[in-house]
Enzyme design. Structure first.
Site, mmCIF file in Angstrom:
data_model
loop_
_atom_site.group_PDB
_atom_site.id
_atom_site.type_symbol
_atom_site.label_atom_id
_atom_site.label_comp_id
_atom_site.label_asym_id
_atom_site.label_seq_id
_atom_site.Cartn_x
_atom_site.Cartn_y
_atom_site.Cartn_z
ATOM 1 N N GLY A 132 3.828 -3.816 -3.964
ATOM 2 C CA GLY A 132 3.778 -3.890 -4.846
ATOM 3 C C GLY A 132 4.258 -2.344 -5.869
ATOM 4 O O GLY A 132 5.765 -2.294 -6.431
ATOM 5 N N ARG A 133 3.449 -1.565 -5.420
ATOM 6 C CA ARG A 133 3.715 -0.585 -6.523
ATOM 7 C C ARG A 133 4.477 0.728 -5.698
ATOM 8 O O ARG A 133 4.429 0.885 -7.532
ATOM 9 C CB ARG A 133 2.359 0.202 -6.003
ATOM 10 C CG ARG A 133 1.938 2.083 -6.473
ATOM 11 C CD ARG A 133 0.550 3.055 -6.019
ATOM 12 N NE ARG A 133 -0.476 1.675 -6.084
ATOM 13 C CZ ARG A 133 -1.418 0.924 -6.963
ATOM 14 N NH1 ARG A 133 -1.406 1.654 -8.043
ATOM 15 N NH2 ARG A 133 -2.515 0.582 -6.872
ATOM 16 N N CYS A 153 -12.493 -0.637 -30.596
ATOM 17 C CA CYS A 153 -13.607 0.138 -31.314
ATOM 18 C C CYS A 153 -15.060 0.914 -30.157
ATOM 19 O O CYS A 153 -15.536 0.541 -30.044
ATOM 20 C CB CYS A 153 -13.790 -0.743 -32.250
ATOM 21 S SG CYS A 153 -13.210 -1.077 -33.408
ATOM 22 N N GLY A 174 -0.036 -1.216 0.218
ATOM 23 C CA GLY A 174 -0.217 0.192 0.285
ATOM 24 C C GLY A 174 0.600 1.174 -0.427
ATOM 25 O O GLY A 174 0.483 2.380 0.218
ATOM 26 N N TYR A 222 0.532 -1.841 -11.953
ATOM 27 C CA TYR A 222 -0.809 -2.504 -13.091
ATOM 28 C C TYR A 222 -0.971 -1.781 -14.250
ATOM 29 O O TYR A 222 -1.884 -1.499 -14.425
ATOM 30 C CB TYR A 222 -1.952 -1.990 -10.941
ATOM 31 C CG TYR A 222 -1.536 -2.591 -10.228
ATOM 32 C CD1 TYR A 222 -1.888 -3.982 -9.720
ATOM 33 C CD2 TYR A 222 -0.796 -2.058 -8.974
ATOM 34 C CE1 TYR A 222 -1.395 -4.997 -8.415
ATOM 35 C CE2 TYR A 222 -0.352 -2.274 -7.742
ATOM 36 C CZ TYR A 222 -1.187 -3.924 -6.850
ATOM 37 O OH TYR A 222 -0.174 -4.009 -6.554
HETATM 38 C C1 LIG Z 1 -1.958 -5.906 -3.727
HETATM 39 C C2 LIG Z 1 -1.079 -6.681 -2.827
HETATM 40 C C3 LIG Z 1 -0.212 -5.968 -1.923
HETATM 41 C C4 LIG Z 1 0.569 -5.372 -2.476
HETATM 42 O O1 LIG Z 1 -0.212 -3.685 -2.390
HETATM 43 P P1 LIG Z 1 0.439 -2.143 -3.358
HETATM 44 O O2 LIG Z 1 -0.651 -1.416 -2.750
HETATM 45 O O3 LIG Z 1 0.307 -3.038 -4.421
HETATM 46 O O4 LIG Z 1 2.195 -1.870 -2.215
HETATM 47 C C5 LIG Z 1 0.379 -6.479 -0.471
HETATM 48 N N1 LIG Z 1 -0.419 -6.912 -0.067
HETATM 49 C C6 LIG Z 1 -1.540 -7.880 -0.201
HETATM 50 C C7 LIG Z 1 -1.559 -8.872 -0.038
HETATM 51 C C8 LIG Z 1 -1.821 -8.198 -1.762
HETATM 52 O O5 LIG Z 1 -2.800 -8.198 -2.791
#
Ligand SMILES: *Cc1c(COP(=O)(O)O)cnc(C)c1O
Length: 371
Positions: free
Chosen positions: A250-251, A321, A216, A350
């Protein structure tokens, strides 16, 4: 010329491509290590599973967080030393794969039923209960603090602990992933603090070994990212003694490591509005359509053809389209021509991963890695 610009110019025409730079991922990882000293960092691979990025994560993070059986297989094949497995709809086959995994794997159990399934599958490794606790955090996607399909209700945690222990599972702690794209460092630090406090109070009948506060950390596709200095300062007094504190972004790690590139195939004016139509579009880069925003871009002159348009506001649309295939609703550009490449930065998280490239059957985008 930068390595990125060289890669953009080297694309065959007409181009639709994803370009990834593992060094950008590594730089973000180094920043994060600095801000979170001594804590565990898993990479949430669903943000970007390009093999070069996954390889960087395997080398630089403490492990990889997977959200499906397919990701689990890919992360293991890529050599991840440690795995975590989340996701609200794990099948019996997924749970069997987790039980058979030949390396350290923590399963984040999303429901009491999943605990039964884990015991049935013979999973011997650690289990963390995913819980929907606390107030909602600011961000673009909320997983907790409101009704969502993720995790166990806070009021059912006691019963879930009893069930896990009675089934003989190795309960290690809690998984408290709460939000995506949180740009508020103070709010995120508060989440970490309260997650630790909550977990210490909620752990009964077992020894609390780990608290996973989830991902997050914000890195908005339009540019801004969470202030890691402010986060580090706010977490300085955090007392995680005796507990492994796990982050799984992740992000934040992947966003600056990917660019989407689309070549201008046509320029025209319809009902007073100028359009740049590109090879590719939202089926290759779905994020702007999914969130409903305009993704900033720069123009790299390509093999130009026809009239060069100057000082014009263009709407950038793809080859689908549908009027929803819009990457940018309207941006002033100095100069643009058919053959130019539009480069969308900060697209690594993403971007390609959530796209629906099968729609209309156009060719897939190229995948290029900067080395
Ligand atoms: C998607 C996800 C993350 C990563 O979230 P980000 O916002 O990309 O940092 C971490 N843990 C779980 C369980 C997720 O589903």
């Amino acid at each position: 010329m930068s390595a990125l610009e060289a890669a953009v110019r080297a694309l065959p025409s007409p181009s639709s491509a994803w370009i990834y730079d593992p060094a950008a991922f590594a730089a973000r990882m180094a920043r994060l290590r600095q801000a979170l000293p001594g804590h565990t960092i898993l990479y949430a691979m669903k943000a970007c599973a390009n093999p070069a990025i996954l390889d960087a994560a395997v080398r630089l993070a403490d492990g990889v967080e997977c959200a499906s059986g397919g990701e689990l297989a890919d992360a293991a094949a890529a050599g991840a030393a440690r795995l975590a497995f989340s996701g609200p709809a794990k099948t019996p086959a997924d749970l069997a794969a987790a039980a058979a995994c030949d390396r350290p794997l923590t399963v984040h159990a999303e429901s009491p039923r999943e605990l039964d399934g884990l015991a049935e599958a013979g999973h011997r490794g650690p289990v963390a209960l995913r819980v929907n606790r606390g107030p909602a955090l600011p961000g673009t996607h909320r997983m907790t603090g409101e009704a969502t399909p993720f995790g166990i209700d806070e009021h059912e945690v006691d019963a879930a602990i009893d069930r896990a222990l009675d089934l003989g599972l190795d309960l290690a702690g809690f998984h408290l992933h709460a939000v995506s794209n949180c740009l508020d460092a103070a709010a995120y630090a508060h989440h970490v603090e309260t997650a630790l406090d909550w977990a210490r109070r909620a752990a009964r009948r077992f020894e609390l070994r780990s608290v996973n506060v989830g991902g997050g950390l914000g890195a908005d596709p339009r540019g801004p990212a969470i202030d890691l200095d402010a986060l580090a300062a706010a977490l300085e007094a955090t007392d995680a003694a005796g507990v492994e504190l796990v982050f799984e972004p992740g992000r934040y790690l992947a966003a600056p490591a990917g660019w989407y590139v689309a070549e201008v195939l046509d320029l025209k004016t319809v009902r007073g509005r100028a359009f740049a139509i590109v090879r590719g579009g939202t089926h290759h880069f779905r994020l702007p359509a999914a969130w409903g925003y305009s993704h900033p871009f720069t123009v790299v002159p390509g093999p130009r053809e026809g009239t060069v348009w100057s000082d014009v506001e263009v709407r950038v649309c793809g080859e689908l389209c549908t009027p929803r295939d819009v990457l940018h609703a309207g941006r002033q550009v100095r100069s643009i021509a058919v053959g130019d490449r539009l480069v969308f930065a900060n697209a690594g998280a993403y971007g390609w991963e959530i796209s629906h490239d099968r729609f209309l059957g156009h060719p897939r985008p190229e995948q290029v890695v900067i080395v």
